[in-house]
Design a protein around this motif. Sequence first.
Motif, PDB file in Angstrom:
ATOM      1  N   MET A 199     -13.143 -40.018 -12.228  1.00 51.67           N
ATOM      2  CA  MET A 199     -14.027 -39.396 -13.203  1.00 51.67           C
ATOM      3  C   MET A 199     -15.445 -39.983 -13.095  1.00 51.67           C
ATOM      4  SD  MET A 199     -14.663 -37.218 -15.625  1.00 51.67           S
ATOM      5  CE  MET A 199     -13.068 -36.549 -16.001  1.00 51.67           C
ATOM      6  N   ARG A 200     -15.520 -41.306 -12.904  1.00 52.85           N
ATOM      7  CA  ARG A 200     -16.852 -41.927 -12.794  1.00 52.85           C
ATOM      8  C   ARG A 200     -17.621 -41.352 -11.604  1.00 52.85           C
ATOM      9  NH1 ARG A 200     -18.254 -46.617 -15.644  1.00 52.85           N
ATOM     10  NH2 ARG A 200     -19.561 -47.347 -13.950  1.00 52.85           N
ATOM     11  N   GLN A 201     -16.926 -41.136 -10.490  1.00 49.86           N
ATOM     12  CA  GLN A 201     -17.587 -40.587  -9.302  1.00 49.86           C
ATOM     13  C   GLN A 201     -18.085 -39.171  -9.563  1.00 49.86           C
ATOM     14  OE1 GLN A 201     -18.361 -43.487  -7.759  1.00 49.86           O
ATOM     15  NE2 GLN A 201     -18.410 -42.112  -6.015  1.00 49.86           N
ATOM     16  N   ARG A 202     -17.261 -38.353 -10.218  1.00 46.75           N
ATOM     17  CA  ARG A 202     -17.671 -36.985 -10.559  1.00 46.75           C
ATOM     18  C   ARG A 202     -18.913 -37.009 -11.442  1.00 46.75           C
ATOM     19  NH1 ARG A 202     -13.586 -34.121 -13.708  1.00 46.75           N
ATOM     20  NH2 ARG A 202     -15.190 -32.542 -13.849  1.00 46.75           N
ATOM     21  N   CYS A 203     -18.912 -37.888 -12.422  1.00 48.35           N
ATOM     22  CA  CYS A 203     -20.049 -37.979 -13.344  1.00 48.35           C
ATOM     23  C   CYS A 203     -21.287 -38.520 -12.643  1.00 48.35           C
ATOM     24  CB  CYS A 203     -19.675 -38.826 -14.558  1.00 48.35           C
ATOM     25  SG  CYS A 203     -18.443 -38.024 -15.616  1.00 48.35           S
ATOM     26  N   ARG A 204     -21.105 -39.467 -11.746  1.00 46.05           N
ATOM     27  CA  ARG A 204     -22.247 -39.974 -10.962  1.00 46.05           C
ATOM     28  C   ARG A 204     -22.864 -38.856 -10.138  1.00 46.05           C
ATOM     29  NH1 ARG A 204     -19.322 -45.092  -9.718  1.00 46.05           N
ATOM     30  NH2 ARG A 204     -20.399 -46.670 -10.925  1.00 46.05           N
ATOM     31  N   ARG A 205     -22.000 -38.063  -9.485  1.00 50.48           N
ATOM     32  CA  ARG A 205     -22.507 -36.943  -8.690  1.00 50.48           C
ATOM     33  C   ARG A 205     -23.273 -35.949  -9.567  1.00 50.48           C
ATOM     34  NH1 ARG A 205     -17.578 -37.584  -6.026  1.00 50.48           N
ATOM     35  NH2 ARG A 205     -16.589 -35.939  -7.249  1.00 50.48           N
ATOM     36  N   ARG A 206     -22.709 -35.652 -10.725  1.00 47.15           N
ATOM     37  CA  ARG A 206     -23.368 -34.705 -11.642  1.00 47.15           C
ATOM     38  C   ARG A 206     -24.738 -35.228 -12.064  1.00 47.15           C
ATOM     39  NH1 ARG A 206     -22.098 -29.462 -13.184  1.00 47.15           N
ATOM     40  NH2 ARG A 206     -23.208 -29.010 -15.108  1.00 47.15           N
ATOM     41  N   LEU A 207     -24.817 -36.508 -12.409  1.00 44.88           N
ATOM     42  CA  LEU A 207     -26.097 -37.102 -12.789  1.00 44.88           C
ATOM     43  C   LEU A 207     -27.091 -37.073 -11.631  1.00 44.88           C
ATOM     44  CD1 LEU A 207     -24.883 -40.050 -15.013  1.00 44.88           C
ATOM     45  CD2 LEU A 207     -26.333 -38.140 -15.733  1.00 44.88           C
ATOM     46  N   ALA A 208     -26.610 -37.371 -10.434  1.00 46.23           N
ATOM     47  CA  ALA A 208     -27.490 -37.341  -9.262  1.00 46.23           C
ATOM     48  C   ALA A 208     -28.017 -35.923  -9.035  1.00 46.23           C
ATOM     49  CB  ALA A 208     -26.745 -37.842  -8.033  1.00 46.23           C
ATOM     50  N   GLU A 209     -27.175 -34.918  -9.243  1.00 46.99           N
ATOM     51  CA  GLU A 209     -27.586 -33.518  -9.076  1.00 46.99           C
ATOM     52  C   GLU A 209     -28.700 -33.124 -10.044  1.00 46.99           C
ATOM     53  OE1 GLU A 209     -23.986 -31.336  -9.655  1.00 46.99           O
ATOM     54  OE2 GLU A 209     -23.130 -31.982  -7.741  1.00 46.99           O
ATOM     55  N   THR A 210     -28.752 -33.748 -11.212  1.00 49.70           N
ATOM     56  CA  THR A 210     -29.776 -33.385 -12.196  1.00 49.70           C
ATOM     57  C   THR A 210     -31.162 -33.803 -11.734  1.00 49.70           C
ATOM     58  OG1 THR A 210     -29.678 -35.461 -13.447  1.00 49.70           O
ATOM     59  CG2 THR A 210     -28.149 -33.681 -14.119  1.00 49.70           C
ATOM     60  N   GLY A 211     -31.237 -34.848 -10.903  1.00 45.52           N
ATOM     61  CA  GLY A 211     -32.530 -35.345 -10.451  1.00 45.52           C
ATOM     62  C   GLY A 211     -33.312 -36.071 -11.531  1.00 45.52           C
ATOM     63  N   LEU A 212     -32.659 -36.386 -12.648  1.00 48.79           N
ATOM     64  CA  LEU A 212     -33.345 -37.069 -13.747  1.00 48.79           C
ATOM     65  C   LEU A 212     -33.786 -38.454 -13.315  1.00 48.79           C
ATOM     66  CD1 LEU A 212     -30.975 -36.052 -16.678  1.00 48.79           C
ATOM     67  CD2 LEU A 212     -33.297 -35.198 -16.244  1.00 48.79           C
ATOM     68  N   ARG A 213     -35.017 -38.817 -13.651  1.00 48.41           N
ATOM     69  CA  ARG A 213     -35.583 -40.102 -13.239  1.00 48.41           C
ATOM     70  C   ARG A 213     -35.783 -41.065 -14.407  1.00 48.41           C
ATOM     71  NH1 ARG A 213     -34.523 -41.235  -8.783  1.00 48.41           N
ATOM     72  NH2 ARG A 213     -36.236 -42.660  -8.638  1.00 48.41           N
ATOM     73  N   ALA A 214     -35.963 -40.530 -15.607  1.00 46.83           N
ATOM     74  CA  ALA A 214     -36.240 -41.389 -16.762  1.00 46.83           C
ATOM     75  C   ALA A 214     -35.056 -42.312 -17.030  1.00 46.83           C
ATOM     76  CB  ALA A 214     -36.539 -40.546 -17.994  1.00 46.83           C
TER      77      ALA A 214
END
Length: 144
Positions: free
Chosen positions: A1-16
């Motif tokens: 689950m952590r890996q899936r969530c990490r990928r999702r966060l990376a996909e957002t491109g959020l920098r803040a």
Amino acid sequence: MRQRCRRRLAETGLRAVDLHELCAEFGSRRARPVVLSSMTMPSNNIHAMLVRASEADYIVYERDTTPLHQQHLIAHELGHLIWDHRGLTGLSGGHADYDPVEELEAETTATLLLERQHRTLAGLARSERTRTMGQALGFEFGRW
């Protein structure tokens, strides 16, 4: 689950890193504001909620709790937005029914957001030597 969530966060491109700034950045990218609002919640069982209105998404969170708990509440509700969850699925016996997978995704995403915030802020406080040692040991400061 952590890996899936990490990928999702990376996909957002959020920098803040700061949660308030993350909400603003996420809202800006979607051209749909994320508005944070604290209030005294009417129930001991509800500490925060996501309200999807026509003009914006509102994260309403408990005013009468610790700053750390408020950060967690905001991060959890932002997690629901990042995953584009549908939210409440119904009522059963007077209690709200939520999809357990969606709750786990939101909770894991919240944990990653707060871990990143902590690592980044802690990294800023470290000396350059300590930072270099941390990187040599595999710590990634300010990354998902």
